[in-house]
Design a protein around this motif. Structure first.
Motif, PDB file in Angstrom:
ATOM      1  N   ARG A  32       0.794  -1.238   0.000  1.00 20.66           N
ATOM      2  CA  ARG A  32       0.000   0.000   0.000  1.00 20.66           C
ATOM      3  C   ARG A  32       0.828   1.292   0.000  1.00 20.66           C
ATOM      4  N   PRO A  33       1.976   1.372   0.704  1.00 19.28           N
ATOM      5  CA  PRO A  33       2.672   2.672   0.748  1.00 19.28           C
ATOM      6  C   PRO A  33       2.924   3.327  -0.612  1.00 19.28           C
ATOM      7  N   PRO A  34       3.283   2.582  -1.678  1.00 18.08           N
ATOM      8  CA  PRO A  34       3.515   3.288  -2.946  1.00 18.08           C
ATOM      9  C   PRO A  34       2.262   3.966  -3.498  1.00 18.08           C
ATOM     10  N   LEU A  35       1.077   3.533  -3.053  1.00 16.09           N
ATOM     11  CA  LEU A  35      -0.171   4.049  -3.648  1.00 16.09           C
ATOM     12  C   LEU A  35      -0.353   5.544  -3.427  1.00 16.09           C
ATOM     13  N   SER A  36       0.196   6.064  -2.330  1.00 13.77           N
ATOM     14  CA  SER A  36       0.045   7.505  -2.077  1.00 13.77           C
ATOM     15  C   SER A  36       1.343   8.239  -2.407  1.00 13.77           C
ATOM     16  N   LYS A  37       2.275   7.534  -3.036  1.00 13.73           N
ATOM     17  CA  LYS A  37       3.584   8.138  -3.344  1.00 13.73           C
ATOM     18  C   LYS A  37       3.838   7.984  -4.847  1.00 13.73           C
ATOM     19  N   ALA A  38       4.781   7.115  -5.255  1.00 15.03           N
ATOM     20  CA  ALA A  38       5.171   7.009  -6.670  1.00 15.03           C
ATOM     21  C   ALA A  38       3.989   6.696  -7.587  1.00 15.03           C
TER      22      ALA A  38
ATOM     23  N   ASP B 143     -16.352  -6.203  11.359  1.00 17.18           N
ATOM     24  CA  ASP B 143     -17.808  -6.441  11.413  1.00 17.18           C
ATOM     25  C   ASP B 143     -18.122  -7.928  11.294  1.00 17.18           C
ATOM     26  N   TRP B 144     -17.333  -8.615  10.494  1.00 20.79           N
ATOM     27  CA  TRP B 144     -17.605 -10.034  10.215  1.00 20.79           C
ATOM     28  C   TRP B 144     -17.403 -10.921  11.457  1.00 20.79           C
ATOM     29  N   LEU B 145     -16.810 -10.346  12.522  1.00 21.20           N
ATOM     30  CA  LEU B 145     -16.547 -11.140  13.734  1.00 21.20           C
ATOM     31  C   LEU B 145     -17.655 -11.012  14.782  1.00 21.20           C
TER      32      LEU B 145
ATOM     33  N   GLY C 103      -1.325  -7.087  12.640  1.00 18.02           N
ATOM     34  CA  GLY C 103      -1.373  -5.922  11.758  1.00 18.02           C
ATOM     35  C   GLY C 103      -2.281  -4.802  12.256  1.00 18.02           C
ATOM     36  N   ASP C 104      -2.804  -4.032  11.311  1.00 21.74           N
ATOM     37  CA  ASP C 104      -3.567  -2.815  11.636  1.00 21.74           C
ATOM     38  C   ASP C 104      -4.811  -3.090  12.483  1.00 21.74           C
ATOM     39  N   VAL C 105      -5.296  -4.324  12.478  1.00 26.41           N
ATOM     40  CA  VAL C 105      -6.551  -4.646  13.168  1.00 26.41           C
ATOM     41  C   VAL C 105      -6.365  -4.854  14.679  1.00 26.41           C
TER      42      VAL C 105
ATOM     43  N   GLU D 197      -0.798   1.503  12.840  1.00 20.65           N
ATOM     44  CA  GLU D 197      -1.192   1.455  11.426  1.00 20.65           C
ATOM     45  C   GLU D 197       0.052   1.668  10.584  1.00 20.65           C
ATOM     46  N   HIS D 198       1.051   0.820  10.823  1.00 18.40           N
ATOM     47  CA  HIS D 198       2.346   0.992  10.178  1.00 18.40           C
ATOM     48  C   HIS D 198       2.753  -0.276   9.448  1.00 18.40           C
ATOM     49  N   TRP D 199       3.392  -0.080   8.337  1.00 17.46           N
ATOM     50  CA  TRP D 199       3.838  -1.189   7.479  1.00 17.46           C
ATOM     51  C   TRP D 199       4.706  -2.177   8.252  1.00 17.46           C
TER      52      TRP D 199
ATOM     53  N   TRP E  28       7.262   5.668   8.252  1.00 17.53           N
ATOM     54  CA  TRP E  28       7.848   6.749   7.461  1.00 17.53           C
ATOM     55  C   TRP E  28       6.750   7.347   6.602  1.00 17.53           C
ATOM     56  N   SER E  29       7.008   8.549   6.113  1.00 19.01           N
ATOM     57  CA  SER E  29       6.059   9.176   5.197  1.00 19.01           C
ATOM     58  C   SER E  29       6.855  10.140   4.315  1.00 19.01           C
ATOM     59  N   ASP E  30       6.520  10.174   3.028  1.00 19.17           N
ATOM     60  CA  ASP E  30       7.289  10.993   2.085  1.00 19.17           C
ATOM     61  C   ASP E  30       6.473  12.189   1.623  1.00 19.17           C
TER      62      ASP E  30
HETATM   63  C1  FAD Z   1      -2.055   4.618   0.785  1.00 17.68           C
HETATM   64  C2  FAD Z   1      -1.315   4.098   1.977  1.00 17.68           C
HETATM   65  C3  FAD Z   1      -0.014   4.513   2.205  1.00 17.68           C
HETATM   66  C4  FAD Z   1       0.690   4.040   3.319  1.00 17.68           C
HETATM   67  N1  FAD Z   1       1.960   4.480   3.521  1.00 17.68           N
HETATM   68  C5  FAD Z   1       2.646   4.033   4.599  1.00 17.68           C
HETATM   69  C6  FAD Z   1       3.964   4.488   4.845  1.00 17.68           C
HETATM   70  O1  FAD Z   1       4.520   5.304   4.109  1.00 17.68           O
HETATM   71  N2  FAD Z   1       4.612   4.015   5.945  1.00 17.68           N
HETATM   72  C7  FAD Z   1       4.033   3.120   6.803  1.00 17.68           C
HETATM   73  O2  FAD Z   1       4.666   2.720   7.800  1.00 17.68           O
HETATM   74  N3  FAD Z   1       2.777   2.660   6.580  1.00 17.68           N
HETATM   75  C8  FAD Z   1       2.072   3.096   5.512  1.00 17.68           C
HETATM   76  N4  FAD Z   1       0.801   2.641   5.285  1.00 17.68           N
HETATM   77  C9  FAD Z   1       0.201   1.677   6.232  1.00 17.68           C
HETATM   78  C10 FAD Z   1       0.449   0.221   5.832  1.00 17.68           C
HETATM   79  O3  FAD Z   1       0.259   0.030   4.474  1.00 17.68           O
HETATM   80  C11 FAD Z   1      -0.484  -0.644   6.656  1.00 17.68           C
HETATM   81  O4  FAD Z   1      -0.046  -0.554   7.999  1.00 17.68           O
HETATM   82  C12 FAD Z   1      -0.510  -2.092   6.198  1.00 17.68           C
HETATM   83  O5  FAD Z   1      -1.026  -2.220   4.910  1.00 17.68           O
HETATM   84  C13 FAD Z   1      -1.363  -2.941   7.148  1.00 17.68           C
HETATM   85  O6  FAD Z   1      -1.380  -4.245   6.700  1.00 17.68           O
HETATM   86  P1  FAD Z   1      -2.507  -5.282   7.159  1.00 17.68           P
HETATM   87  O7  FAD Z   1      -2.190  -6.540   6.408  1.00 17.68           O
HETATM   88  O8  FAD Z   1      -2.577  -5.311   8.631  1.00 17.68           O
HETATM   89  O9  FAD Z   1      -3.909  -4.666   6.697  1.00 17.68           O
HETATM   90  P2  FAD Z   1      -4.428  -4.181   5.277  1.00 17.68           P
HETATM   91  O10 FAD Z   1      -3.291  -3.764   4.414  1.00 17.68           O
HETATM   92  O11 FAD Z   1      -5.519  -3.216   5.564  1.00 17.68           O
HETATM   93  O12 FAD Z   1      -5.076  -5.484   4.620  1.00 17.68           O
HETATM   94  C14 FAD Z   1      -6.201  -6.124   5.107  1.00 17.68           C
HETATM   95  C15 FAD Z   1      -6.789  -6.945   3.974  1.00 17.68           C
HETATM   96  O13 FAD Z   1      -7.838  -7.743   4.503  1.00 17.68           O
HETATM   97  C16 FAD Z   1      -8.928  -7.708   3.602  1.00 17.68           C
HETATM   98  N5  FAD Z   1     -10.160  -8.002   4.359  1.00 17.68           N
HETATM   99  C17 FAD Z   1     -10.818  -7.199   5.233  1.00 17.68           C
HETATM  100  N6  FAD Z   1     -11.893  -7.831   5.735  1.00 17.68           N
HETATM  101  C18 FAD Z   1     -11.911  -9.062   5.177  1.00 17.68           C
HETATM  102  C19 FAD Z   1     -12.770 -10.183   5.292  1.00 17.68           C
HETATM  103  N7  FAD Z   1     -13.830 -10.171   6.107  1.00 17.68           N
HETATM  104  N8  FAD Z   1     -12.506 -11.287   4.550  1.00 17.68           N
HETATM  105  C20 FAD Z   1     -11.428 -11.314   3.716  1.00 17.68           C
HETATM  106  N9  FAD Z   1     -10.590 -10.286   3.558  1.00 17.68           N
HETATM  107  C21 FAD Z   1     -10.809  -9.178   4.292  1.00 17.68           C
HETATM  108  C22 FAD Z   1      -8.902  -6.298   3.055  1.00 17.68           C
HETATM  109  O14 FAD Z   1      -9.641  -6.227   1.855  1.00 17.68           O
HETATM  110  C23 FAD Z   1      -7.405  -6.077   2.877  1.00 17.68           C
HETATM  111  O15 FAD Z   1      -6.967  -6.508   1.624  1.00 17.68           O
HETATM  112  C24 FAD Z   1       0.077   3.111   4.198  1.00 17.68           C
HETATM  113  C25 FAD Z   1      -1.252   2.707   3.965  1.00 17.68           C
HETATM  114  C26 FAD Z   1      -1.948   3.192   2.876  1.00 17.68           C
HETATM  115  C27 FAD Z   1      -3.375   2.756   2.632  1.00 17.68           C
END
Ligand code: FAD
Length: 405
Positions: free
Chosen positions: A43-49, A246-248, A279-281, A297-299, A329-331
């Motif tokens: 996801r990070p490249p989506l708001s950058k390059a 929500d699904w839980l 992760g983020d959840v 909420e970090h990569w 990080w953030s660019d």
């Molecule tokens: C545009 C953007 C830029 C970012 N830039 C940075 C950065 O520069 N630096 C940094 O540290 N972090 C950055 N982040 C944050 C980083 O990308 C996230 O912390 C990371 O993606 C979290 O990963 P995750 O796997 O926990 O969750 P997510 O990436 O949110 O993935 C969860 C996945 O689960 C799927 N899902 C949800 N519910 C269900 C379900 N019921 N059944 C099946 N699938 C489901 C979703 O569709 C999704 O694909 C950025 C995030 C975004 C959106």
């Protein structure tokens, strides 16, 4: 009983969990369930390059489908949502009506972007969480959109930066008096905000959005509470995310009272047998910071926790705590902001000023320890402070390391 490991959420934490399970020698069935149609992507490249001018960029997928199926031996279920978890029968219900038995499960469903009321009724209004969002925002920037960003967080700020790179006019609207207070604290938020001003973005803090304005189903502006209307062809709403849980409902997984994230212990266990999350959840108590409960909420956190959750799920008797020092990080406008640790501090000291340097570095103190560090354009420095925080070094030691005391 099935020994299948099911991972719900096919993004960073989910993929890292799958990779770690195989690396740890797990040879059983490994199923990755993802609601999006796309292969797991970054996801990070989506708001950058990804937003930059030029030819259509490649999708930043982590691995090809062949690699996922043949090398990781993944049973890959994309375009499939998990709709329920039955901890007694140990099954996950799926949107295609089928059920998956599990021996253990890792919930890595991340978070979804929050938006403004009425946003779904107007074209030209977007959040930025998914690849599809990024494609739409990029298209709007290509056509020279006047952009208004609601929320001066990291993602909104990166979109503003991308628009300015193309020479487009951008306004950011922020309700709080200073941006990024929760992420880096007030003073440092002010330092980051200066980057917007220096690069021609109109940053307006302390303003309240009354609503979106549109004509014929298309957004034409954003109205402020004082009645002013800011004209816009593209509105990007960056007002935070909500954990996807929500699904839980009714599953017995404990959800946080404030944001419905998953409450875990320090080993990322949810309290239900065999059910872990990453992760983020996730909310988890961080032992390095006296058990402070965090949802990050970090990569880097998602990557590290995905791997740890898999190892702990496969070997619960030797489960280890999540101890990674938070890092993001953030660019912006060609500058890199980096932060390690936690912004909850008793004191923030700007070290670069004391050393007479113009590249930014500040340290955060809590009690008598260093607990955080922010830098702008000092990419190698911040990792040195990450190590000091991981080693629970004292404030005095950190100041000496920095060359001040
Ligand atoms: C545009 C953007 C830029 C970012 N830039 C940075 C950065 O520069 N630096 C940094 O540290 N972090 C950055 N982040 C944050 C980083 O990308 C996230 O912390 C990371 O993606 C979290 O990963 P995750 O796997 O926990 O969750 P997510 O990436 O949110 O993935 C969860 C996945 O689960 C799927 N899902 C949800 N519910 C269900 C379900 N019921 N059944 C099946 N699938 C489901 C979703 O569709 C999704 O694909 C950025 C995030 C975004 C959106």
């Amino acid at each position: 009983m099935s020994d299948r490991l099911v991972i719900v959420g096919a993004s960073l934490a989910g993929l890292r969990a799958a990779q770690a399970a195989r690396k740890a020698g797990f040879e059983g069935e490994l199923t990755l369930v993802g609601g999006e149609v796309h292969l797991p992507y970054d996801r990070p490249p989506l708001s950058k390059a990804y937003l930059d001018e030029g030819e259509d960029p490649d999708t930043p997928v982590f691995r090809s489908e062949a690699e996922l199926r043949d090398e990781l031996k993944l049973d890959l279920r994309l375009n499939t949502w998990a709709t329920g978890l039955d901890a007694e029968r140990k099954v996950i219900a799926l949107s295609d009506g089928s059920e998956l038995e599990y021996g253990s499960v890792i919930i890595a469903t991340g978070a979804a972007a929050r938006t403004l009321p009425g946003a779904d009724k107007l074209s030209g209004v977007h959040t930025l969480r998914t690849l599809d969002d990024a494609v739409a925002i990029r298209d709007a920037l290509e056509s020279g959109a006047r952009t208004v960003v609601v929320g001066a967080g990291f993602i909104g700020s990166e979109v503003a930066s991308g628009a300015r790179k193309r020479g487009l006019p951008v306004t950011i609207l922020e309700a709080l008096p200073v941006p990024l207070v929760r992420s880096v604290g007030e003073d440092m938020g002010r330092a980051c905000a200066a980057l917007h001003e220096a690069n021609g973005t109109d940053l307006r803090c302390g303003v309240k959005v009354a609503g979106l304005v549109g004509e014929d189903g298309k957004v034409t502006g954003v109205e402020l509470e004082d009645g002013e209307i800011l004209p816009a062809d593209l509105v990007v709403v960056g007002v935070g995310v909500a954990p996807s849980t929500d699904w839980l409902a009714g599953s017995g997984v404990t959800l946080h009272e404030r944001d419905k994230g998953i409450v875990c212990d320090e080993t990322l266990n949810t309290g239900l047998p065999g059910v872990y999350a990453a992760g983020d959840v996730v909310h988890f108590p961080h032992q390095l910071f006296d058990g402070m409960v965090m949802r990050l909420e970090h990569w880097t956190n998602a990557a590290e926790q995905g791997a740890l959750a898999a190892k702990n799920a496969l070997n619960p008797d030797e489960a280890k705590p999540a101890l990674g020092v938070p890092y993001f990080w953030s660019d912006w406008y060609g500058s890199r902001i980096q932060f390690v640790g936690t912004p909850a501090a008793d004191e923030i000291r700007v070290i670069s000023e004391e050393l007479g340097e113009d590249k930014f570095l500040a340290l955060y103190r809590r009690g008598d320890r260093i607990t955080g560090c922010i830098t702008i354009d000092r990419p190698t420095q911040v990792m040195k402070y990450r190590r000091l925080i991981a080693q629970s070094k004292s404030w005095q030691e950190a100041l000496e390391f920095a060359g001040v005391s």
